[in-house]
Design an enzyme around this catalytic site. Structure first.
Site, PDB file in Angstrom:
ATOM      1  N   GLU A 111      66.011 -86.984  37.491  1.00 52.07           N
ATOM      2  CA  GLU A 111      67.498 -87.304  36.880  1.00 52.07           C
ATOM      3  C   GLU A 111      68.043 -88.499  38.247  1.00 52.07           C
ATOM      4  O   GLU A 111      67.729 -88.579  39.238  1.00 52.07           O
ATOM      5  CB  GLU A 111      68.470 -86.279  37.212  1.00 52.07           C
ATOM      6  N   TYR A 122      60.707 -96.194  37.695  1.00 49.97           N
ATOM      7  CA  TYR A 122      60.525 -95.143  36.836  1.00 49.97           C
ATOM      8  C   TYR A 122      59.846 -95.638  35.368  1.00 49.97           C
ATOM      9  O   TYR A 122      58.958 -95.330  34.880  1.00 49.97           O
ATOM     10  CB  TYR A 122      61.654 -94.277  36.594  1.00 49.97           C
TER      11      TYR A 122
END
Length: 155
Positions: A111, A122
């Protein structure tokens, strides 16, 4: 000049180095840095591991993750600001995925705050957006930020 990034398993003995990196890497406006006590507490839990990156013998970055059954969560990943864009974050991310796979993990979750520059890292390394929480994070000045959840399926 190309630097060699050494990746190794960390331990509680590395928490002073982790704390030093964290204090420099996480912008205090967002209050995202953990305390040493928080790191120590989570490291005592089953399935938690610390990965440390060094360059030229100096601690440069770290990742903290935990696995449960066939899922893992990347809890923290940080690179010292002066060592960003050298591949340290990518090396740590790949190490976490590899370690997770060795633990029988099929999916790695994380997260991140919606305006965090690490999103590019990411997305560029096989993670996809899986969810969003509106107004989840509150900055030190009260400003709200969305939280994005990302996942990576291990083949």
């Amino acid at each position: 000049m190309l630097r060699v990034i050494d990746i190794r398993q960390g331990s509680t003995a590395d928490l002073a180095q982790v704390d030093a990196i964290m204090q420099r890497a996480f912008d205090p406006r967002y209050g995202e840095a953990w305390t040493r006590a928080q790191c120590l507490g989570i490291m005592a839990m089953p399935g938690v591991w610390l990965t440390l990156a060094t360059v030229d013998g100096a601690a440069t970055g770290f990742a903290l993750a935990r696995a449960h059954q066939d899922e893992a969560e990347l809890l923290l990943l940080a690179t010292a600001p002066e060592r960003r864009r050298l591949g340290v974050g990518r090396a740590l991310l790949h190490a976490v995925i590899s370690d997770a796979h060795a633990r029988g993990v099929r999916t790695v979750f994380l997260e991140v705050r919606s305006n965090n520059d690490a999103i590019e890292l990411y997305l560029g390394n096989g993670f996809t957006k899986a969810g969003e929480r509106r107004g989840y994070y509150r900055g030190r000045n009260g400003e709200l930020f969305d939280a994005y959840t990302f996942c990576h399926t291990i083949d």
